[in-house]
Write an enzyme that holds these catalytic residues in place. Structure first.
Site, mmCIF file in Angstrom:
data_model
loop_
_atom_site.group_PDB
_atom_site.id
_atom_site.type_symbol
_atom_site.label_atom_id
_atom_site.label_comp_id
_atom_site.label_asym_id
_atom_site.label_seq_id
_atom_site.Cartn_x
_atom_site.Cartn_y
_atom_site.Cartn_z
ATOM 1 N N ASP A 1 0.814 -1.215 0.000
ATOM 2 C CA ASP A 1 0.000 0.000 0.000
ATOM 3 C C ASP A 1 0.851 1.270 0.000
ATOM 4 O OD1 ASP A 1 -0.896 -2.317 1.358
ATOM 5 O OD2 ASP A 1 -2.582 -1.267 2.257
ATOM 6 N N ALA A 2 1.986 1.198 0.683
ATOM 7 C CA ALA A 2 2.837 2.376 0.858
ATOM 8 C C ALA A 2 3.299 2.958 -0.469
ATOM 9 C CB ALA A 2 4.048 2.018 1.719
#
Length: 418
Positions: free
Chosen positions: A208-209
């Site tokens: 996600d980062a």
């Protein structure tokens, strides 16, 4: 229809008729003339139908996106449909959940030159004093809203919009994190009152980062003219991408805990939205890269590998499953993954990277699946709630980042051609 293809049909038809012809003179010529005319008419019909199909998709994209965006904006004062466990965080514009919606809204506003959305975003950012969350200064999730602030600078020239982001990023550059990328902690932790899922989240150690943070750093380099911000982000992006990407499957593991994980059916766990996050991030980054940037081809190559892995996994109904390699784990539709992936693939078609007919067919199926998930009111259904793995999804599940994914997809479908 391609003109070269259309013109090539006529001599091909004539050749076939001559080869199989047993008649002579004017009768043969009349048949040839008639067949040629029919071929031209058929080609013209195909071309017309293709144009109508593309036009209908463009109209659909405008309609779906505006309905979804307007519905979501109207609901921001009443998010009672979101589970209480994440409602308060969803109400905070600086938190990643709402910030992910704004990434889609900024893209849609820019694509359609919608000044109303621009004004709304500008007012929101001013109300937040252009600030990021500071409880977790290194955490990628808390850098997400910076993309919107920096977009405002690009659109309006307002340099105040990026000052708090620049101040924080300068501090990070002066004290760069040294932790590894392995997610060692099995349970969530709290540091100074702030939530951390694992020990490594001072860096971009989860899929996600790569959607949340790198583009913020890139945009900061673009608006300031100082390459040091993206030099850091480029290095960190590739450290994480090389660590989490599976060349075998063409997919991203969510984090290191999933490297050897198997589900109850004995299959590897590749999370749909987790892959959607990264696959949507790559085109957004490529679009913002300065011309001639040395990493451009590397991003494009990663894009192609990830696209190849994802295109094989679309279900017959047009959705990508929550568990990419095991659609039987969560059989319902899932729109956040489908929206992000459809956006990424449509971008590849529109930019001449994916050129085969199958890619276009997959994109159109994905878009039609999205259409079905958006109610006449604009509510986006079938969005898996906040999580980190394939979880059950109900039709009434909706979340801001799911709307953001729909808006991203629409921003490419509104450019669709056949």
């Amino acid at each position: 229809m391609n003109k070269k293809i259309k013109l090539a049909l006529i001599p091909l038809t004539v050749s076939l008729l001559l080869t199989g012809c047993g008649e002579s003179g004017s009768a043969t010529q009349a048949k040839l003339d008639s067949s040629a005319e029919e071929t031209v008419e058929a080609a013209a019909t195909l071309e017309s139908n293709s144009s109508v199909k593309a036009d209908s998709i463009v109209v659909s994209a405008r309609d779906v996106a505006d309905r979804a965006a307007n519905w979501q904006l109207e609901q921001l004062g009443n998010l009672s449909y979101i589970p209480e466990s994440h409602r308060a965080k969803s109400e905070n514009p600086k938190f990643w959940i709402q910030a992910s919606f704004y990434i889609g809204l900024t893209r849609w506003a820019e694509t359609t030159s919608n000044k109303d959305y621009l004004r709304y975003i500008d007012e929101m950012a001013k109300e937040q004093n252009y600030e990021l969350l500071l409880d977790r200064p290194y955490h990628a999730d808390d850098h997400t809203i910076g993309q919107t602030y920096l977009w405002l600078t690009e659109q309006t020239g307002n340099k105040d919009a990026y000052k708090p982001t620049q101040e924080l990023f300068d501090k990070i550059l002066a004290n760069q994190p040294k932790v590894g990328l392995e997610m060692l902690d099995e349970t969530s932790t709290t540091q100074n009152g702030a939530h951390f899922e694992g020990n490594c989240q001072d860096r971009w150690c989860w899929a996600d980062a790569l959607y949340m943070a790198p583009r913020t750093w890139l945009k900061l380099s673009n608006v300031t003219g100082d390459p040091k911000y993206f030099e850091y982000a480029d290095k960190e992006f590739w450290a994480s991408a090389d660590y989490l990407f599976s060349d075998k499957y063409g997919l991203f593991f969510r984090d290191s805990r999933y490297f050897d994980m198997k589900n109850e059916n004995g299959k590897p766990v590749f999370w749909g939205r987790g892959n959607g996050w990264v696959f949507a991030a790559i085109p957004l980054i490529i679009d913002d890269l300065p011309a001639g940037h040395p990493s451009r081809e590397r991003y494009i190559e990663l894009y192609k590998k990830n696209a190849a892995g994802l295109m094989k996994l679309q279900r017959d109904n047009g959705y990508w499953p929550a568990s990419l390699l095991d659609p039987d784990i969560v059989k319902t539709p899932e729109v956040s993954a489908t929206g992000f992936i459809t956006f990424g693939l449509a971008w590849g078609v529109n930019n001449g990277i994916l050129t085969d007919a199958k890619s276009k067919e997959i994109v159109e199926k994905g878009w039609h699946a999205i259409e079905e998930a958006v109610e006449p009111s604009g509510r986006v259904n079938w969005v898996q709630h906040v999580g980190k793995s394939p979880d059950p999804v109900k039709k009434t599940d909706s979340q801001l980042y799911g709307v953001g994914a729909v808006l991203l997809a629409a921003s490419e479908m509104v450019k669709w051609e056949d």
